[in-house]
Design a protein around this motif. Structure first.
Motif, PDB file in Angstrom:
ATOM      1  N   HIS A  76     -22.621 -19.877   0.244  1.00  0.00           N
ATOM      2  CA  HIS A  76     -23.676 -19.092  -0.406  1.00  0.00           C
ATOM      3  C   HIS A  76     -24.646 -19.989  -1.156  1.00  0.00           C
ATOM      4  O   HIS A  76     -25.858 -19.785  -1.140  1.00  0.00           O
ATOM      5  N   LEU A  77     -24.075 -21.002  -1.796  1.00  0.00           N
ATOM      6  CA  LEU A  77     -24.895 -21.942  -2.550  1.00  0.00           C
ATOM      7  C   LEU A  77     -25.869 -22.657  -1.614  1.00  0.00           C
ATOM      8  O   LEU A  77     -27.052 -22.799  -1.899  1.00  0.00           O
ATOM      9  N   LEU A  78     -25.337 -23.093  -0.456  1.00  0.00           N
ATOM     10  CA  LEU A  78     -26.167 -23.781   0.530  1.00  0.00           C
ATOM     11  C   LEU A  78     -27.262 -22.856   1.040  1.00  0.00           C
ATOM     12  O   LEU A  78     -28.429 -23.232   1.130  1.00  0.00           O
ATOM     13  N   ALA A  79     -26.855 -21.627   1.371  1.00  0.00           N
ATOM     14  CA  ALA A  79     -27.822 -20.656   1.885  1.00  0.00           C
ATOM     15  C   ALA A  79     -28.921 -20.436   0.857  1.00  0.00           C
ATOM     16  O   ALA A  79     -30.100 -20.369   1.186  1.00  0.00           O
TER      17      ALA A  79
ATOM     18  N   VAL B 294     -34.496 -18.902  12.977  1.00  0.00           N
ATOM     19  CA  VAL B 294     -34.752 -17.515  12.572  1.00  0.00           C
ATOM     20  C   VAL B 294     -35.494 -17.509  11.241  1.00  0.00           C
ATOM     21  O   VAL B 294     -36.494 -16.809  11.064  1.00  0.00           O
ATOM     22  N   PHE B 295     -35.033 -18.367  10.329  1.00  0.00           N
ATOM     23  CA  PHE B 295     -35.638 -18.436   9.009  1.00  0.00           C
ATOM     24  C   PHE B 295     -37.086 -18.901   9.086  1.00  0.00           C
ATOM     25  O   PHE B 295     -37.969 -18.317   8.463  1.00  0.00           O
ATOM     26  N   SER B 296     -37.334 -19.941   9.872  1.00  0.00           N
ATOM     27  CA  SER B 296     -38.703 -20.473   9.883  1.00  0.00           C
ATOM     28  C   SER B 296     -39.652 -19.491  10.570  1.00  0.00           C
ATOM     29  O   SER B 296     -40.815 -19.370  10.194  1.00  0.00           O
ATOM     30  N   THR B 297     -39.151 -18.751  11.568  1.00  0.00           N
ATOM     31  CA  THR B 297     -39.988 -17.711  12.178  1.00  0.00           C
ATOM     32  C   THR B 297     -40.305 -16.637  11.141  1.00  0.00           C
ATOM     33  O   THR B 297     -41.446 -16.209  11.005  1.00  0.00           O
ATOM     34  N   ALA B 298     -39.260 -16.250  10.420  1.00  0.00           N
ATOM     35  CA  ALA B 298     -39.442 -15.204   9.407  1.00  0.00           C
ATOM     36  C   ALA B 298     -40.422 -15.662   8.329  1.00  0.00           C
ATOM     37  O   ALA B 298     -41.252 -14.873   7.862  1.00  0.00           O
ATOM     38  N   VAL B 299     -40.328 -16.938   7.967  1.00  0.00           N
ATOM     39  CA  VAL B 299     -41.226 -17.486   6.950  1.00  0.00           C
ATOM     40  C   VAL B 299     -42.679 -17.429   7.440  1.00  0.00           C
ATOM     41  O   VAL B 299     -43.581 -16.994   6.724  1.00  0.00           O
ATOM     42  N   GLY B 300     -42.887 -17.849   8.692  1.00  0.00           N
ATOM     43  CA  GLY B 300     -44.239 -17.824   9.258  1.00  0.00           C
ATOM     44  C   GLY B 300     -44.796 -16.417   9.304  1.00  0.00           C
ATOM     45  O   GLY B 300     -45.953 -16.169   8.972  1.00  0.00           O
ATOM     46  N   LEU B 301     -43.923 -15.495   9.704  1.00  0.00           N
ATOM     47  CA  LEU B 301     -44.342 -14.098   9.826  1.00  0.00           C
ATOM     48  C   LEU B 301     -44.600 -13.505   8.444  1.00  0.00           C
ATOM     49  O   LEU B 301     -45.626 -12.885   8.187  1.00  0.00           O
TER      50      LEU B 301
ATOM     51  N   ILE C 100     -29.679 -22.118  14.788  1.00  0.00           N
ATOM     52  CA  ILE C 100     -30.220 -20.779  15.048  1.00  0.00           C
ATOM     53  C   ILE C 100     -30.758 -20.189  13.748  1.00  0.00           C
ATOM     54  O   ILE C 100     -31.876 -19.674  13.686  1.00  0.00           O
ATOM     55  N   LEU C 101     -29.939 -20.326  12.691  1.00  0.00           N
ATOM     56  CA  LEU C 101     -30.321 -19.813  11.376  1.00  0.00           C
ATOM     57  C   LEU C 101     -31.653 -20.416  10.929  1.00  0.00           C
ATOM     58  O   LEU C 101     -32.554 -19.723  10.461  1.00  0.00           O
ATOM     59  N   ALA C 102     -31.770 -21.732  11.133  1.00  0.00           N
ATOM     60  CA  ALA C 102     -32.982 -22.434  10.711  1.00  0.00           C
ATOM     61  C   ALA C 102     -34.198 -21.900  11.466  1.00  0.00           C
ATOM     62  O   ALA C 102     -35.261 -21.682  10.879  1.00  0.00           O
TER      63      ALA C 102
END
Lengths: 389, 228
Positions: free
Chosen positions: A264-267, A359-366, A355-357
């Motif tokens: 959780h800390l890392l996330a 998904v996250f970067s797509t979400a950030v861009g969006l 995959i997480l990275a």
């Protein structure tokens, strides 16, 4: 209506038209994504090491140690062995920190007085020589078995068997050397020097034990043993809290809980890094929309719909965060391979982190591109055409 | 081509409401070369913006090509502009980062035309305005007259029925202005309806219909025959 292909083309055109700015903007996402991959790999590396150590030790081991000022004499080992209704290996330990030396080297060590049965717990294995024998024990022979770090510090890694070491002013003959254990839950045995317990009692002038390890034939019996011992000490001292009884099972559970917290800390850290990156993207996209106000007006006059303009800027911010994500992923995977070399820390690459990275970067861009894109698409064409930038 | 009945445009300015355009009734037939003239602030650019759907009327009715477009939404107007209207602006309004060819091809991007086809048509349109050899140049590498030719090529590429020009010669020297005017006249003779907002008496004189604006009112429409 613009085609998707043209939209993507336009997005990349917008990106490369100001390379330095795009690169600096992407840096936030690059660092964020690389951090996610490396941190997760290091977390996984650490926990897999610990888990494998517990697995070699087995879950049929329990530890009994005195809590606070509880008297815990050497005779306690016999008490425990008698209290349990099935065969067990009961190993007492007394520990102390001490300075040890040879003619050429010296250093600190954890001196452990124990019995020959210690080797049967399975926590350590021999690299050379033999472990304490019952004969050496009964004859109070000054013999010692060295952990891997001690072999390194005192003998520069060469075979120490047969050599002498000075422990607390007394000379000991080295009879064995242990394999490296590595870092794990609790203390590592690599710093330890094992001597016969009888000798340790006089050397340390104490009869108090620091721990008793009990190994049962099966994990179920370990739990049963823990219950028996809890009862035993409740009857003896009036409280089960007088001693700490921990099974490997519990250690494993604690470990898993710790690992969850760690994850959780890392996330959280990764999320913060990516959000900061996203804010950078939003900032630049807002500047870009302002700078290109006239262009937006021109495109509107020529037939671009609200949706076309929205798509243009949204795709641009996504292209930026996805490119940043890709560069970050490559960087992260490279670092995962570099970490074990640089810091001697295990790192296990996880495809899930990749995959997480993404998904996250797509979400950030969006997510962070949406507001500037909406702002752009809402511009009034007449005012946009009149804008003096 | 263009028919307006009682069109008004009102902008709310704070608590006051100030009319920019009042009760404009107008007919520009197909194939006409028309000029909108009048002093600054008379509402001629607003009228052109209304004709081109960059702005919408507060009141009245507007028929473009026989279709009632008075209540068209932004999206509907975007499609309509893309298909039936070509714009030429005083300040050219080319995108600096794009080559002449890519600027000219822009309207086709919003029609979903394939890149290959767009490029071919853009080259043809540039050829048509005499700039075939300059297709890879950026607007900043072109003279004012050349930039306006690129803008005209861009207005033509979608083969619109109506060309709207807002002071197309305003930023050009006299000789270049005359060339641009001649180009617009040629296009008009080829069948395009052309409406030009202008300060220039010379440009107005070249037109067959002159719409005179003053204080937001249409004060006079002169047809060629009356002027003769």
């Amino acid at each position: 209506m613009m085609t998707w292909r043209d939209g993507v083309r336009l997005a990349f055109h917008g990106m490369v038209s100001n390379k330095l700015r795009t690169l600096l903007t992407m840096l936030g996402v690059i660092i964020g994504v690389a951090a996610v991959i490396v941190l997760v790999a290091m977390g996984q590396g650490a926990s897999s090491l610990v888990t494998s150590r517990i697995e070699t030790l087995g879950t049929n081991v329990i530890f009994v140690s005195p809590a606070g000022g509880t008297p815990f004499p050497v005779s306690e080992a016999t008490v425990i062995a008698r209290a349990l209704p099935f065969p067990t290996i009961v190993v007492p330990e007394m520990n102390t920190g001490a300075t040890v030396s040879t003619l050429t080297a010296s250093g600190g060590a954890q001196v452990v007085g124990t019995t020959p049965a210690y080797i049967h717990i399975g926590a350590v294995s021999l690299a050379a020589g033999h472990f304490l024998t019952p004969l050496e024990m009964t004859q109070d022979q000054p013999v010692a078995v060295l952990g891997a770090n001690q072999v390194q510090t005192l003998f520069g890694g060469s075979n120490p068997v047969g050599a002498s070491v000075m422990i607390m002013g007394q000379q000991f003959r080295v009879i064995g050397a242990l394999n490296r254990v590595g870092q794990g839950p609790g203390a590592s045995q690599d710093k330890d020097i094992f001597i016969p317990m009888t000798l340790a009692q006089s050397l340390l002038s104490t009869t108090q034990l620091s721990q008793i390890t009990v190994k049962t034939p099966s994990p179920d019996q370990a739990n049963l043993a823990a219950d028996y011992l809890t009862n035993l000490y409740t009857n003896t001292f009036g409280s089960a809290n007088a001693v700490t009884i921990a099974s490997e099972d519990q250690v494993l559970q604690t470990l898993q809980a710790t690992r969850a917290t760690f994850t959780h800390l890392l996330a959280g850290t990764a999320a913060i890094a990516l959000i900061v990156g996203g804010i950078g993207i939003m900032n630049i996209m807002l500047v870009s929309v302002t700078e290109r106000t006239r262009e937006i007006g021109i495109r509107q006059a020529l037939g671009a719909t609200r949706e076309d303009i929205l798509l243009q800027f949204l795709l641009e911010s996504m292209a930026m965060s996805l490119s940043g994500g890709s560069v970050g992923a490559i960087l992260g995977v490279g670092l995962v391979h570099l970490v074990p070399v640089l810091w001697k820390t295990p790192a296990v690459f996880s495809p899930n982190a990749l995959i997480l990275a993404f998904v996250f970067s797509t979400a950030v861009g969006l997510g962070f591109g949406l507001y500037p894109a909406i702002k752009a698409s809402g511009l009034d064409p007449i005012q946009a055409l009149r804008y003096e930038g | 081509m263009i028919r307006m009945v009682g069109v008004a445009k009102v902008y709310p300015m704070g608590s006051e409401i100030s009319p920019i355009l009042e009760d404009v009734t107008l007919h520009v037939p197909q194939g006409m070369l028309a000029a909108i003239i009048g002093p600054s602030g008379s509402g001629k650019t607003t009228l052109l913006n209304l004709i081109g759907g960059l702005d919408t009327p507060t009141q009245g009715q507007y028929f473009l090509n026989g279709q009632d477009v008075s209540h068209f939404s932004r999206e509907q107007w975007a499609h309509e502009r893309n298909r039936t209207i070509g714009f030429v602006f005083q300040s050219f309004q080319l995108i600096p980062a794009l080559s002449a060819r890519d600027n000219v091809a822009l309207p086709l991007v919003y029609r979903g035309v394939a890149p290959k086809v767009r490029r071919a048509q853009a080259d043809q349109a540039l050829e048509h305005v005499g700039l075939g050899h300059r297709r890879d140049h950026r607007p900043s590498q072109l003279s004012g007259g050349q930039q306006q030719r690129v803008a005209i090529a861009r207005a033509l590429i979608g083969d619109p029925a109506l060309l709207l020009a807002d002071e197309p010669t305003g930023n050009l020297d006299q000789a270049t202005g005359q060339e641009i005017l001649a180009l617009l006249q040629t296009l008009n003779r080829a069948g395009k309806t052309v409406v030009i907002v202008t300060h220039s008496a010379e440009v107005a004189h070249a037109c067959r219909q002159v719409i005179q604006m003053q204080d937001g009112h249409l004060v006079r429409v002169a047809q060629e025959m009356e002027r003769v």
